[in-house]
Design a protein around this motif. Structure first.
Motif, PDB file in Angstrom:
ATOM      1  N   PHE A  34      30.191 -50.269   0.229  1.00 35.78           N
ATOM      2  CA  PHE A  34      29.520 -50.324   1.524  1.00 35.78           C
ATOM      3  C   PHE A  34      28.465 -51.420   1.541  1.00 35.78           C
ATOM      4  CE2 PHE A  34      30.925 -45.794   2.066  1.00 35.78           C
ATOM      5  CZ  PHE A  34      31.605 -45.986   3.259  1.00 35.78           C
ATOM      6  N   ALA A  35      27.662 -51.519   0.490  1.00 35.26           N
ATOM      7  CA  ALA A  35      26.596 -52.527   0.446  1.00 35.26           C
ATOM      8  C   ALA A  35      27.178 -53.940   0.512  1.00 35.26           C
ATOM      9  CB  ALA A  35      25.766 -52.343  -0.831  1.00 35.26           C
ATOM     10  N   ILE A  36      28.215 -54.189  -0.275  1.00 37.90           N
ATOM     11  CA  ILE A  36      28.842 -55.516  -0.288  1.00 37.90           C
ATOM     12  C   ILE A  36      29.490 -55.816   1.062  1.00 37.90           C
ATOM     13  CG2 ILE A  36      30.695 -56.906  -1.304  1.00 37.90           C
ATOM     14  CD1 ILE A  36      30.174 -55.389  -3.942  1.00 37.90           C
ATOM     15  N   GLY A  37      30.221 -54.842   1.601  1.00 35.92           N
ATOM     16  CA  GLY A  37      30.912 -55.042   2.875  1.00 35.92           C
ATOM     17  C   GLY A  37      29.955 -55.319   4.011  1.00 35.92           C
ATOM     18  N   ILE A  38      28.856 -54.572   4.067  1.00 35.05           N
ATOM     19  CA  ILE A  38      27.881 -54.762   5.140  1.00 35.05           C
ATOM     20  C   ILE A  38      27.222 -56.134   5.028  1.00 35.05           C
ATOM     21  CG2 ILE A  38      25.635 -53.973   6.005  1.00 35.05           C
ATOM     22  CD1 ILE A  38      26.556 -51.107   5.307  1.00 35.05           C
ATOM     23  N   ALA A  39      26.829 -56.525   3.817  1.00 27.07           N
ATOM     24  CA  ALA A  39      26.164 -57.816   3.628  1.00 27.07           C
ATOM     25  C   ALA A  39      27.086 -58.975   3.999  1.00 27.07           C
ATOM     26  CB  ALA A  39      25.703 -57.948   2.173  1.00 27.07           C
ATOM     27  N   LEU A  40      28.324 -58.943   3.507  1.00 31.40           N
ATOM     28  CA  LEU A  40      29.272 -60.022   3.795  1.00 31.40           C
ATOM     29  C   LEU A  40      29.572 -60.122   5.286  1.00 31.40           C
ATOM     30  CD1 LEU A  40      31.864 -59.682   0.879  1.00 31.40           C
ATOM     31  CD2 LEU A  40      30.155 -61.479   1.194  1.00 31.40           C
ATOM     32  N   ASN A  41      29.831 -58.988   5.916  1.00 35.54           N
ATOM     33  CA  ASN A  41      30.225 -59.014   7.326  1.00 35.54           C
ATOM     34  C   ASN A  41      29.061 -59.347   8.246  1.00 35.54           C
ATOM     35  OD1 ASN A  41      33.202 -57.941   7.985  1.00 35.54           O
ATOM     36  ND2 ASN A  41      32.498 -57.008   6.077  1.00 35.54           N
ATOM     37  N   LEU A  42      27.866 -58.908   7.890  1.00 38.58           N
ATOM     38  CA  LEU A  42      26.714 -59.236   8.722  1.00 38.58           C
ATOM     39  C   LEU A  42      26.464 -60.742   8.709  1.00 38.58           C
ATOM     40  CD1 LEU A  42      24.685 -57.786  10.492  1.00 38.58           C
ATOM     41  CD2 LEU A  42      23.152 -57.631   8.525  1.00 38.58           C
ATOM     42  N   GLY A  43      26.579 -61.360   7.531  1.00 41.02           N
ATOM     43  CA  GLY A  43      26.417 -62.806   7.459  1.00 41.02           C
ATOM     44  C   GLY A  43      27.506 -63.539   8.213  1.00 41.02           C
ATOM     45  N   PHE A  44      28.734 -63.035   8.116  1.00 45.01           N
ATOM     46  CA  PHE A  44      29.851 -63.699   8.778  1.00 45.01           C
ATOM     47  C   PHE A  44      29.769 -63.572  10.292  1.00 45.01           C
ATOM     48  CE2 PHE A  44      34.417 -63.744  10.091  1.00 45.01           C
ATOM     49  CZ  PHE A  44      34.626 -65.092   9.836  1.00 45.01           C
ATOM     50  N   VAL A  45      29.188 -62.469  10.792  1.00 41.42           N
ATOM     51  CA  VAL A  45      29.034 -62.303  12.242  1.00 41.42           C
ATOM     52  C   VAL A  45      28.235 -63.462  12.830  1.00 41.42           C
ATOM     53  CG1 VAL A  45      27.836 -60.946  14.017  1.00 41.42           C
ATOM     54  CG2 VAL A  45      29.306 -59.802  12.368  1.00 41.42           C
ATOM     55  N   GLY A  46      27.121 -63.809  12.177  1.00 42.61           N
ATOM     56  CA  GLY A  46      26.296 -64.903  12.674  1.00 42.61           C
ATOM     57  C   GLY A  46      27.031 -66.225  12.652  1.00 42.61           C
ATOM     58  N   VAL A  47      27.730 -66.501  11.557  1.00 39.25           N
ATOM     59  CA  VAL A  47      28.472 -67.760  11.436  1.00 39.25           C
ATOM     60  C   VAL A  47      29.576 -67.832  12.480  1.00 39.25           C
ATOM     61  CG1 VAL A  47      30.010 -69.093   9.940  1.00 39.25           C
ATOM     62  CG2 VAL A  47      27.955 -68.003   8.988  1.00 39.25           C
ATOM     63  N   GLU A  48      30.313 -66.759  12.637  1.00 42.42           N
ATOM     64  CA  GLU A  48      31.461 -66.757  13.551  1.00 42.42           C
ATOM     65  C   GLU A  48      31.016 -66.871  15.005  1.00 42.42           C
ATOM     66  OE1 GLU A  48      35.742 -64.532  13.471  1.00 42.42           O
ATOM     67  OE2 GLU A  48      33.959 -63.269  13.268  1.00 42.42           O
ATOM     68  N   ALA A  49      29.950 -66.150  15.369  1.00 44.35           N
ATOM     69  CA  ALA A  49      29.451 -66.224  16.752  1.00 44.35           C
ATOM     70  C   ALA A  49      28.968 -67.639  17.073  1.00 44.35           C
ATOM     71  CB  ALA A  49      28.326 -65.217  16.956  1.00 44.35           C
ATOM     72  N   LEU A  50      28.273 -68.271  16.141  1.00 41.71           N
ATOM     73  CA  LEU A  50      27.763 -69.626  16.364  1.00 41.71           C
ATOM     74  C   LEU A  50      28.903 -70.624  16.555  1.00 41.71           C
ATOM     75  CD1 LEU A  50      25.497 -71.728  16.412  1.00 41.71           C
ATOM     76  CD2 LEU A  50      25.644 -71.830  13.909  1.00 41.71           C
ATOM     77  N   TYR A  51      29.862 -70.627  15.642  1.00 42.86           N
ATOM     78  CA  TYR A  51      30.960 -71.584  15.742  1.00 42.86           C
ATOM     79  C   TYR A  51      31.924 -71.240  16.870  1.00 42.86           C
ATOM     80  CZ  TYR A  51      29.652 -74.205  11.618  1.00 42.86           C
ATOM     81  OH  TYR A  51      28.983 -75.025  10.732  1.00 42.86           O
ATOM     82  N   GLY A  52      32.014 -69.966  17.227  1.00 42.59           N
ATOM     83  CA  GLY A  52      32.818 -69.603  18.388  1.00 42.59           C
ATOM     84  C   GLY A  52      32.243 -70.194  19.661  1.00 42.59           C
ATOM     85  N   TRP A  53      30.910 -70.152  19.769  1.00 41.98           N
ATOM     86  CA  TRP A  53      30.244 -70.725  20.947  1.00 41.98           C
ATOM     87  C   TRP A  53      30.365 -72.253  20.939  1.00 41.98           C
ATOM     88  CZ3 TRP A  53      25.489 -73.593  21.239  1.00 41.98           C
ATOM     89  CH2 TRP A  53      25.037 -73.790  22.559  1.00 41.98           C
TER      90      TRP A  53
END
Length: 333
Positions: free
Chosen positions: A50-69
């Motif tokens: 859970f700790a690894i999954g949350i950390a990885l996905n939270l970081g990826f959310v920011g990257v993906e939202a930025l490049y999606g925009w």
């Protein structure tokens, strides 16, 4: 005088023991077993996952939202939103995985085991709500098409496949026996599928210039997520309503109890989930008075645990011709 006996047995702590009280005519057995068919009292610790999954996905959310925009990709923005919902789902599942280990109290006599069922239901609902948002945005993009940077979309989504695929792998071993862990697993698998679809869309857009493929892929992926999530929603709703847990055939359990030596009748059989991994059972059994009830209770509890994974069985014995059912409205089938 008749006796009232309670046999409490725990395979890891203490042997059978009983208490006799005068003036009563029913016997109860409580068996707290461990193991059998993946139903255990101490599920595998998925805290690091859970700790690894949350950390990885939270970081990826920011990257993906930025490049999606920046790339004007609805598919990437939708996937970022979906990933954010997955982070919330992972947090809820992690909290539940911790709460199920809390010891029982005077008020919460089963502890907080039911929180894992609520977390699975929460995960299913959040996943479907997030998918609804993807569908709305994709339809709007169909009505107002815009150019998409296919190469950027492919690179970012490719990173998403790696992150989500790895996180799903962390939960894979527990997805079959615990719907709370299955909810976390399905979130990650769905995200990996979304990312794979986005990569495919980016490739085709680069080759053809068909920007409308971006929202189309979003709709297809949304449909696949709904199909994959429906089973989780169905099972979690049923378990929250104390239905017989998936994988247990109530008629087979009834037949097993009715076939036990000395059993003359069976009524008020109830099977329900205390948590996403621990089923419980209660039943009234009409038995012959000359039977060895202590041995009968032990062997019956053992069979329920070994055949059906039911480690928490409470059996009330009613002696044929001597005692009557104590239910206020009488016994029912």
């Amino acid at each position: 005088m008749d006796d009232h006996r309670q046999d409490h047995r725990d395979d890891h702590a203490h042997p059978d023991h009983g208490h006799d009280h005068a003036g009563q005519g029913h016997r109860h057995a409580h068996d707290h077993g461990h193991g059998g068919h993946g139903h255990v009292h101490a599920p595998k610790n998925f805290g690091p996952a859970f700790a690894i999954g949350i950390a990885l996905n939270l970081g990826f959310v920011g990257v993906e939202a930025l490049y999606g925009w920046l790339s004007n990709s609805m598919a990437l923005v939708a996937d970022a939103g979906h990933n954010l919902s997955d982070v919330l789902g992972l947090v809820a599942a992690w909290i539940a995985a911790v709460l199920v280990k809390r010891a029982p109290s005077a008020r919460f006599t089963y502890g907080l085991r039911g929180s894992s069922i609520l977390a699975a239901l929460f995960n299913a609902v959040v996943l479907l709500v997030a998918t609804g948002g993807i569908i709305v945005e994709a339809v709007q993009r169909f009505l107002e098409p815009a150019p998409v940077a296919g190469a950027t979309v492919m690179v970012v989504a490719g990173i998403g496949i790696l992150i989500n695929g790895f996180t799903a792998w962390l939960f894979a071993s527990g997805a079959g026996g615990d719907i709370n862990i299955r909810g976390a697993y399905l979130h990650m698998v769905a995200d990996a599928a979304v990312s794979a679809g986005v990569v495919l869309a980016g490739l085709v857009i680069l080759a053809t210039g068909f920007d409308w493929l971006d929202p189309l892929v979003s709709l297809v992926i949304a449909a696949l997520i709904i199909v994959a999530t429906w089973g989780l929603l169905r099972d979690s709703v049923a378990m929250s309503l104390a239905a017989v847990p998936p994988g247990i055939d109530p008629e087979a359990v009834r037949a097993c109890l009715a076939a036990r030596p000395g059993v003359r009748g069976l009524h008020d059989l109830h099977i329900w989930p205390m948590s996403t991994t621990e089923p419980a059972l209660t039943a009234h059994l009409v038995v012959a008075g000359e039977a060895n009830h202590g041995l009968f209770l032990k062997e019956t509890a053992d069979e329920l645990r070994e055949r059906f994974g039911i480690g928490h069985a409470t059996l009330q014995l009613e002696i044929e011709g001597e005692t009557a059912c104590t239910l206020p409205k009488g016994c029912v089938a």
